[in-house]
Design an enzyme around this catalytic site. Structure first.
Site, PDB file in Angstrom:
ATOM      1  N   TYR A   1       3.144  -8.076  16.844  1.00 48.31           N
ATOM      2  CA  TYR A   1       3.476  -6.977  15.909  1.00 48.31           C
ATOM      3  C   TYR A   1       4.043  -5.792  16.680  1.00 48.31           C
ATOM      4  O   TYR A   1       5.050  -5.197  16.280  1.00 48.31           O
ATOM      5  CB  TYR A   1       2.180  -6.601  15.195  1.00 48.31           C
ATOM      6  CG  TYR A   1       2.250  -5.455  14.206  1.00 48.31           C
ATOM      7  CD1 TYR A   1       2.776  -5.648  12.925  1.00 48.31           C
ATOM      8  CD2 TYR A   1       1.739  -4.195  14.530  1.00 48.31           C
ATOM      9  CE1 TYR A   1       2.795  -4.609  11.997  1.00 48.31           C
ATOM     10  CE2 TYR A   1       1.757  -3.156  13.609  1.00 48.31           C
ATOM     11  CZ  TYR A   1       2.290  -3.374  12.343  1.00 48.31           C
ATOM     12  OH  TYR A   1       2.298  -2.334  11.425  1.00 48.31           O
TER      13      TYR A   1
ATOM     14  N   LEU B   1       0.829  -1.214   0.000  1.00 48.97           N
ATOM     15  CA  LEU B   1       0.000   0.000   0.000  1.00 48.97           C
ATOM     16  C   LEU B   1       0.864   1.265   0.000  1.00 48.97           C
ATOM     17  O   LEU B   1       0.692   2.154  -0.834  1.00 48.97           O
ATOM     18  CB  LEU B   1      -0.891  -0.058   1.256  1.00 48.97           C
ATOM     19  CG  LEU B   1      -1.660   1.171   1.671  1.00 48.97           C
ATOM     20  CD1 LEU B   1      -2.701   1.540   0.632  1.00 48.97           C
ATOM     21  CD2 LEU B   1      -2.348   0.938   3.022  1.00 48.97           C
TER      22      LEU B   1
ATOM     23  N   ASP C   1     -14.061  -5.252  19.153  1.00 47.93           N
ATOM     24  CA  ASP C   1     -13.841  -3.853  18.797  1.00 47.93           C
ATOM     25  C   ASP C   1     -12.360  -3.503  18.733  1.00 47.93           C
ATOM     26  O   ASP C   1     -11.980  -2.505  18.136  1.00 47.93           O
ATOM     27  CB  ASP C   1     -14.467  -2.932  19.867  1.00 47.93           C
ATOM     28  CG  ASP C   1     -15.885  -2.527  19.494  1.00 47.93           C
ATOM     29  OD1 ASP C   1     -16.245  -2.643  18.307  1.00 47.93           O
ATOM     30  OD2 ASP C   1     -16.620  -2.086  20.397  1.00 47.93           O
TER      31      ASP C   1
HETATM   32  P1  NAP Z   1       1.455  -4.138   2.814  1.00 42.13           P
HETATM   33  O1  NAP Z   1       0.611  -3.469   1.803  1.00 42.13           O
HETATM   34  O2  NAP Z   1       0.914  -5.289   3.582  1.00 42.13           O
HETATM   35  O3  NAP Z   1       2.814  -4.584   2.118  1.00 42.13           O
HETATM   36  C1  NAP Z   1       3.775  -5.289   2.831  1.00 42.13           C
HETATM   37  C2  NAP Z   1       5.020  -5.289   2.009  1.00 42.13           C
HETATM   38  O4  NAP Z   1       6.039  -6.022   2.717  1.00 42.13           O
HETATM   39  C3  NAP Z   1       4.842  -5.949   0.645  1.00 42.13           C
HETATM   40  O5  NAP Z   1       5.586  -5.249  -0.311  1.00 42.13           O
HETATM   41  C4  NAP Z   1       5.444  -7.340   0.891  1.00 42.13           C
HETATM   42  O6  NAP Z   1       5.955  -7.927  -0.303  1.00 42.13           O
HETATM   43  C5  NAP Z   1       6.584  -6.969   1.826  1.00 42.13           C
HETATM   44  N1  NAP Z   1       7.045  -8.134   2.575  1.00 42.13           N
HETATM   45  C6  NAP Z   1       6.357  -8.848   3.502  1.00 42.13           C
HETATM   46  N2  NAP Z   1       7.112  -9.877   3.967  1.00 42.13           N
HETATM   47  C7  NAP Z   1       8.304  -9.785   3.302  1.00 42.13           C
HETATM   48  C8  NAP Z   1       9.495 -10.549   3.325  1.00 42.13           C
HETATM   49  N3  NAP Z   1       9.624 -11.624   4.127  1.00 42.13           N
HETATM   50  N4  NAP Z   1      10.512 -10.193   2.517  1.00 42.13           N
HETATM   51  C9  NAP Z   1      10.405  -9.118   1.704  1.00 42.13           C
HETATM   52  N5  NAP Z   1       9.308  -8.330   1.642  1.00 42.13           N
HETATM   53  C10 NAP Z   1       8.265  -8.674   2.431  1.00 42.13           C
HETATM   54  O7  NAP Z   1       1.996  -3.080   3.904  1.00 42.13           O
HETATM   55  P2  NAP Z   1       1.675  -1.528   4.007  1.00 42.13           P
HETATM   56  O8  NAP Z   1       0.270  -1.396   4.489  1.00 42.13           O
HETATM   57  O9  NAP Z   1       2.144  -0.850   2.782  1.00 42.13           O
HETATM   58  O10 NAP Z   1       2.603  -1.127   5.243  1.00 42.13           O
HETATM   59  C11 NAP Z   1       3.887  -0.542   5.059  1.00 42.13           C
HETATM   60  C12 NAP Z   1       4.501  -0.309   6.427  1.00 42.13           C
HETATM   61  O11 NAP Z   1       3.664   0.569   7.176  1.00 42.13           O
HETATM   62  C13 NAP Z   1       4.657  -1.568   7.264  1.00 42.13           C
HETATM   63  O12 NAP Z   1       5.895  -1.540   7.937  1.00 42.13           O
HETATM   64  C14 NAP Z   1       3.518  -1.497   8.260  1.00 42.13           C
HETATM   65  O13 NAP Z   1       3.841  -2.161   9.469  1.00 42.13           O
HETATM   66  C15 NAP Z   1       3.367  -0.006   8.454  1.00 42.13           C
HETATM   67  N6  NAP Z   1       2.027   0.461   8.838  1.00 42.13           N
HETATM   68  C16 NAP Z   1       0.938   0.078   8.101  1.00 42.13           C
HETATM   69  C17 NAP Z   1      -0.315   0.555   8.467  1.00 42.13           C
HETATM   70  C18 NAP Z   1      -1.564   0.218   7.665  1.00 42.13           C
HETATM   71  O14 NAP Z   1      -2.662   0.659   8.075  1.00 42.13           O
HETATM   72  N7  NAP Z   1      -1.461  -0.484   6.556  1.00 42.13           N
HETATM   73  C19 NAP Z   1      -0.447   1.431   9.579  1.00 42.13           C
HETATM   74  C20 NAP Z   1       0.693   1.816  10.260  1.00 42.13           C
HETATM   75  C21 NAP Z   1       1.930   1.320   9.884  1.00 42.13           C
HETATM   76  P3  NAP Z   1       5.002  -8.893  -1.223  1.00 42.13           P
HETATM   77  O15 NAP Z   1       3.974  -7.979  -1.843  1.00 42.13           O
HETATM   78  O16 NAP Z   1       5.897  -9.468  -2.210  1.00 42.13           O
HETATM   79  O17 NAP Z   1       4.397  -9.875  -0.268  1.00 42.13           O
END
Ligand code: NAP
Length: 345
Positions: A135, A12, A276
């Site tokens: 997490y 994302l 919730d």
């Molecule tokens: P996402 O859409 O779930 O994407 C996760 C990414 O991590 C994907 O590119 C995935 O690659 C990669 N990944 C997962 N396991 C991996 C591994 N073993 N080796 C290499 N790459 C790996 O995440 P996002 O929502 O963009 O989140 C980005 C960051 O923001 C994360 O650190 C998350 O903790 C943080 N965050 C997210 C939210 C939220 O609401 N989404 C809120 C606060 C913070 P593949 O596509 O190839 O699987």
């Protein structure tokens, strides 16, 4: 010129950074990688990636990520995988002499029992909510690692703390999705795939009481802020990247915004038998505002509308296709125009 490696580049936030970069002329080189390029839980694979790319800067987004129910059922995996990924990325970045690493924490890792609003100084002040302790502790350790690398080697490894993120290229898979993409997917199914009822008799179920409060940031706004952090924020201490406190919304208000974007004609009800999660986790963006007072966040309903429109090709085909990218570009162009018009009027 910077050579920026973005881990988690297919997700994302990674896609949002790509969209923002494509709309600007950046002198820097950006390389986006996903798990197919390197399994970051694996040390050799991580080293091979850094050897190949030789980045000067790293935006580290890769993580095992998921919504409330996915976290509740998989705390051990969330803890171990994220600890492995973070340890491999930071140690390899250190060995390669990377100038700066920005890693991503989350407002959901703060202590469960705390005072509000939460700020950057409170990350380690108590146990996280039991639903996502795996997490949370893995993410908190990034801050510990950043300080330890700075103390021992003088590294500029820092972290950002976004609130809940939504936008184009979200993860809609029901078993792992966050609240907004989860609702978008379920409403899409209800409207377009549930044919047995007329539209005005359909009932959309909001999981839980609908009362919990959340701050949501549009992924493209976050991408712009991350690019600003890369160029301007030189402290090891974390920085909360969140919308203002007054922009907090209830889960029921989120459902109403999603329903409006779909032009849903049916009824919304709450299923209070579902969990919730934390009632609220209001974060203060005072530190961000002190550094960047004039940043304008997208209006929530407009950003939901753009996200819903962008989701259609992905939901129809189960994958991102050219149509989705074009639609997202168009929706975000319109969002930008609406922002300019709001400023002018
Ligand atoms: P996402 O859409 O779930 O994407 C996760 C990414 O991590 C994907 O590119 C995935 O690659 C990669 N990944 C997962 N396991 C991996 C591994 N073993 N080796 C290499 N790459 C790996 O995440 P996002 O929502 O963009 O989140 C980005 C960051 O923001 C994360 O650190 C998350 O903790 C943080 N965050 C997210 C939210 C939220 O609401 N989404 C809120 C606060 C913070 P593949 O596509 O190839 O699987």
């Amino acid at each position: 010129m910077k050579k920026v490696l973005v881990t988690g580049g297919s997700g994302l936030v990674g896609n949002a950074i790509k969209t923002v970069i494509n709309g600007e002329s950046s002198e820097d080189e950006w390389i986006f990688v996903a798990s197919k390029d390197a399994d970051l839980t694996d040390n050799n694979s991580t080293r091979a990636l850094f050897d190949r790319i030789k980045p000067t800067h790293v935006v580290h987004l890769a993580a095992m990520v998921g919504g409330l129910f996915h976290n509740m059922n998989n705390n051990l995996d969330f803890l171990r995988k994220n600890m492995q990924i973070n340890d491999n990325v930071l140690q390899t970045a250190y060995e390669h002499g990377c100038i700066k690493v920005i890693s991503c924490l989350s407002t959901c890792i703060f202590p469960d029992k705390t005072s509000y609003p939460i700020d950057e100084t409170m990350v380690h002040d108590g146990a996280p909510h039991p639903s996502n302790y795996g997490y949370s502790y893995a993410k908190r350790l990034i801050d510990v690692l950043n300080h330890a690398y700075h103390d021992k080697h003088g590294c500029l490894f820092t972290s950002i703390i976004p609130c809940n993120i939504f936008g184009p290229h979200d993860n809609y898979r029901p078993e792992v999705s966050h609240v907004i993409p989860g609702m978008i997917n379920r409403m899409y199914q209800l409207i377009y795939e549930e044919k047995s009822l007329p539209d005005n008799e359909k009932v959309f179920v909001v999981y839980g009481s609908g009362k919990p409060l959340r701050q949501f940031i549009y992924s493209l706004d976050l991408a712009k802020l991350i690019m600003w952090v890369l160029d301007n924020y030189d402290s090891v201490d974390p920085l909360i990247l969140s919308v203002d406190e007054e922009n907090e919304v209830t889960i029921f208000e989120v459902a109403k915004a999603v329903a409006k974007a779909f032009d849903f004609k049916g009824k919304l009800i709450c299923d209070t038998s579902k969990a919730d999660g934390q009632y609220k986790k209001t974060a203060s963006n005072k530190k961000l505002r002190s550094l960047l007072p004039n940043f304008k966040f997208s209006a929530f309903e407009d950003a939901i509308d753009a996200s819903v429109k962008c989701s259609f090709p992905q939901l129809r085909s189960g994958r991102v296709c050219m149509d989705a990218d074009f639609l997202c570009y168009w929706c975000n162009f319109m969002l930008g125009v609406m922002g300019i018009l709001t400023k002018v009027s």
